[in-house]
Design a protein around this motif. Structure first.
Motif, short mmCIF file in Angstrom:
data_model
loop_
_atom_site.label_atom_id
_atom_site.label_comp_id
_atom_site.label_asym_id
_atom_site.label_seq_id
_atom_site.Cartn_x
_atom_site.Cartn_y
_atom_site.Cartn_z
N GLU A 1 0.84 -1.20 0.00
CA GLU A 1 0.00 0.00 0.00
C GLU A 1 0.87 1.26 0.00
OE1 GLU A 1 -3.42 2.36 2.57
OE2 GLU A 1 -2.83 0.34 3.17
N LEU A 2 1.94 1.28 0.82
CA LEU A 2 2.84 2.43 0.85
C LEU A 2 3.47 2.64 -0.52
CD1 LEU A 2 4.55 4.64 2.19
CD2 LEU A 2 6.13 2.83 2.94
N PHE A 3 3.95 1.56 -1.14
CA PHE A 3 4.56 1.69 -2.46
C PHE A 3 3.55 2.14 -3.50
CE2 PHE A 3 8.48 -1.32 -1.91
CZ PHE A 3 8.90 -0.54 -0.84
N ALA A 4 2.29 1.73 -3.33
CA ALA A 4 1.24 2.19 -4.25
C ALA A 4 1.06 3.70 -4.15
CB ALA A 4 -0.07 1.48 -3.94
N TRP A 5 1.14 4.25 -2.93
CA TRP A 5 1.05 5.71 -2.77
C TRP A 5 2.25 6.41 -3.41
CZ3 TRP A 5 -3.01 8.46 -1.76
CH2 TRP A 5 -4.06 7.93 -1.03
N VAL A 6 3.41 5.78 -3.34
CA VAL A 6 4.60 6.35 -3.99
C VAL A 6 4.38 6.42 -5.50
CG1 VAL A 6 7.07 6.09 -4.41
CG2 VAL A 6 6.13 5.53 -2.16
N VAL A 7 3.85 5.34 -6.07
CA VAL A 7 3.58 5.32 -7.51
C VAL A 7 2.59 6.43 -7.88
CG1 VAL A 7 2.57 3.99 -9.40
CG2 VAL A 7 4.10 2.88 -7.76
N ARG A 8 1.51 6.53 -7.12
CA ARG A 8 0.49 7.55 -7.44
C ARG A 8 1.07 8.96 -7.36
NH1 ARG A 8 -5.62 7.90 -5.12
NH2 ARG A 8 -5.83 6.23 -6.65
N GLU A 9 1.76 9.29 -6.26
CA GLU A 9 2.29 10.64 -6.10
C GLU A 9 3.40 10.91 -7.12
OE1 GLU A 9 1.33 13.10 -4.48
OE2 GLU A 9 3.03 14.44 -4.69
N GLY A 10 4.28 9.94 -7.31
CA GLY A 10 5.39 10.15 -8.23
C GLY A 10 4.93 10.35 -9.67
N VAL A 11 4.04 9.50 -10.13
CA VAL A 11 3.56 9.60 -11.51
C VAL A 11 2.73 10.87 -11.71
CG1 VAL A 11 2.07 8.51 -13.24
CG2 VAL A 11 3.70 7.13 -11.94
N THR A 12 1.96 11.25 -10.69
CA THR A 12 1.20 12.49 -10.78
C THR A 12 2.14 13.67 -10.98
OG1 THR A 12 -0.59 11.64 -9.40
CG2 THR A 12 -0.41 14.04 -9.59
N ASN A 13 3.23 13.71 -10.23
CA ASN A 13 4.22 14.80 -10.38
C ASN A 13 4.88 14.75 -11.75
OD1 ASN A 13 3.78 15.87 -7.86
ND2 ASN A 13 5.38 14.67 -6.87
N VAL A 14 5.17 13.56 -12.25
CA VAL A 14 5.81 13.44 -13.57
C VAL A 14 4.89 13.99 -14.65
CG1 VAL A 14 6.60 11.79 -15.32
CG2 VAL A 14 7.25 11.48 -12.94
N VAL A 15 3.61 13.61 -14.60
CA VAL A 15 2.66 14.04 -15.64
C VAL A 15 2.41 15.54 -15.56
CG1 VAL A 15 0.28 13.82 -16.43
CG2 VAL A 15 1.59 11.78 -15.82
N ARG A 16 2.29 16.07 -14.34
CA ARG A 16 1.89 17.46 -14.18
C ARG A 16 3.04 18.45 -14.30
NH1 ARG A 16 -2.44 17.65 -9.13
NH2 ARG A 16 -4.17 16.60 -10.19
N HIS A 17 4.19 18.11 -13.77
CA HIS A 17 5.22 19.13 -13.57
C HIS A 17 6.55 18.88 -14.26
CE1 HIS A 17 2.42 20.48 -10.56
NE2 HIS A 17 2.62 19.42 -9.79
N SER A 18 6.85 17.65 -14.65
CA SER A 18 8.25 17.33 -14.99
C SER A 18 8.67 17.77 -16.38
CB SER A 18 8.49 15.83 -14.84
OG SER A 18 7.85 15.12 -15.90
N GLY A 19 7.75 17.73 -17.35
CA GLY A 19 8.15 17.95 -18.73
C GLY A 19 9.03 16.82 -19.25
N ALA A 20 8.87 15.62 -18.68
CA ALA A 20 9.75 14.50 -19.01
C ALA A 20 9.28 13.78 -20.27
CB ALA A 20 9.80 13.51 -17.84
N ARG A 21 10.21 13.03 -20.85
CA ARG A 21 9.89 12.17 -21.99
C ARG A 21 9.90 10.69 -21.59
NH1 ARG A 21 14.30 14.22 -26.19
NH2 ARG A 21 15.49 14.08 -24.26
N ARG A 22 10.45 10.39 -20.43
CA ARG A 22 10.55 9.00 -19.99
C ARG A 22 10.38 8.94 -18.47
NH1 ARG A 22 13.30 4.35 -22.10
NH2 ARG A 22 13.80 2.84 -20.47
#
Length: 377
Positions: free
Chosen positions: A296-317
């Motif tokens: 469950e903790l790791f699931a929260w890490v995935v949700r928060e991390g991917v949300t930041n990547v999509v919203r703020h990072s400007g990343a390609r990968r």
């Protein structure tokens, strides 16, 4: 008919509140001032007296005006939403007048300034206006070299104006595409949040709609039976209590399902969100190595991390690495903000502390952003 936005107008959205322009972005414009050394050298070596003073002063003002424009693009002008077209054209005319003041001292080398004016025209004006302006500058340069006594036909000036227009046009299109992609990513993220809200609202409606309707009917019936048939009324009230308890249990189960995440489910959702945002996803295909107590903790890490990547990072990968005791979310975007620590990361840090783990936020190897949680010894 509304004109299409210029590069300046498009960049205004990119620098809306909460998004800072690069601190050193002005250097990309300043480095080209090197080519003004040619008219400056001509003034110093082949002119004197008032012509030299006026020429050097005009050259300095021209360089300052060029830099002010690009600093304005990245800061003040963008946040103010740009300026009218007539003011932009007036700015170009002012630069042309400064270039004219250099002519007595710099001679033919003054044509170098037309390259800078071309770049500003291509950046600041709609293509339907900038292209005619650039053609006038190009034609003026070519004609002056052939008509002005003492000037020789040097095609390098015309070629430089053409190449400058072409290069800035390419930069203009690339930045506009980047802005459009950034806006699309934000729209996808907002749409995902809205869809989740709608899903939860539908779940609550489905859970409570029938139960509350039956409770209302039975409560009304019990109210009518209190005087005529107290025992029947008591039975109806007992059923109302049972229905209310059952509805409360259903709501609690729905909320628990909403907040208690599945690691495997979050990885599936993460892949979908990253694909929708046009970000290449490198994610694990199994969670078997992770103990049940940490999922469950790791699931929260995935949700928060991917949300930041999509919203703020400007990343390609985006890459997620998973072991029995650690999870990492990495991207190749712009890297961490100066003071990372939004509400999502604060909540994630609290969950990591409760599980006896540690949260790490910082620069990813090779650039980008890294979010990691480690648990256990």
């Amino acid at each position: 008919m509304k004109n299409k936005p210029t590069l300046v107008d498009a960049l205004a959205d990119r620098n809306r509140p909460g998004r800072r322009p690069s601190r050193w972005g002005w250097l990309a414009a300043a480095i080209w001032l090197f080519y003004l050394a040619s008219p400056l050298q001509e003034m110093v070596q082949h002119s004197d007296g008032m012509a030299r003073v006026v020429g050097v002063a005009a050259l300095a003002l021209f360089a300052a005006g060029y830099m002010v424009f690009f600093v304005w693009i990245r800061q003040v002008g963008l946040n103010a939403g740009g300026m009218p077209v007539w003011q932009r054209i007036g700015y170009l005319i002012l630069l042309l007048l400064l270039a004219a003041l250099m002519l007595p001292a710099a001679g033919q080398t003054t044509l170098t300034t037309l390259v800078y004016i071309t770049a500003i025209a291509m950046v600041s004006l709609d293509l339907r206006v900038s292209i005619p302006v650039i053609l006038v500058l190009l034609g003026g340069a070519e004609l002056s070299m052939r008509l002005v006594p003492g000037w020789h036909d040097d095609s390098s000036y015309g070629l430089a104006i053409f190449l400058a227009a072409l290069a800035v046009f390419g930069m203009r299109r690339a930045i506009q595409r980047s802005i459009e992609l950034s806006i699309a990513r934000q729209d996808f993220a907002e749409l995902a949040v809205q869809e989740e809200r709608n899903r939860f609202a539908r779940d609550l409606h489905d859970i409570l709609g029938h139960s509350l309707t039956v409770i209302t009917v039975k409560a009304e019936l019990a109210g009518r039976l209190i005087a005529a048939n107290p025992s029947r009324a008591a039975a109806e009230v007992a059923e109302v209590e049972q229905l209310a308890r059952a509805a409360l249990a259903d709501v609690r189960a729905a909320v628990a399902g909403y907040r208690e995440l599945s690691l495997a489910g979050e990885l599936v959702s993460a892949r979908s969100a990253l694909d929708a945002a046009g970000i290449r996803a490198d994610l694990p295909t199994t969670v078997d190595a992770v103990p049940e107590s940490y999922r469950e903790l790791f699931a929260w890490v995935v949700r928060e991390g991917v949300t930041n990547v999509v919203r703020h990072s400007g990343a390609r990968r985006c890459t997620i690495r998973l072991t029995a005791t650690e999870i990492e979310v990495l991207d190749d975007g712009r890297g961490p903000a100066p003071s990372p620590g939004g509400h999502g990361l604060i909540g994630l840090r609290e969950r990591a502390d409760q599980a006896g783990g540690s949260l790490a936020v910082g620069q990813a190897p090779g650039g980008g952003f890294r979010l990691a949680v480690r648990v256990g010894p």
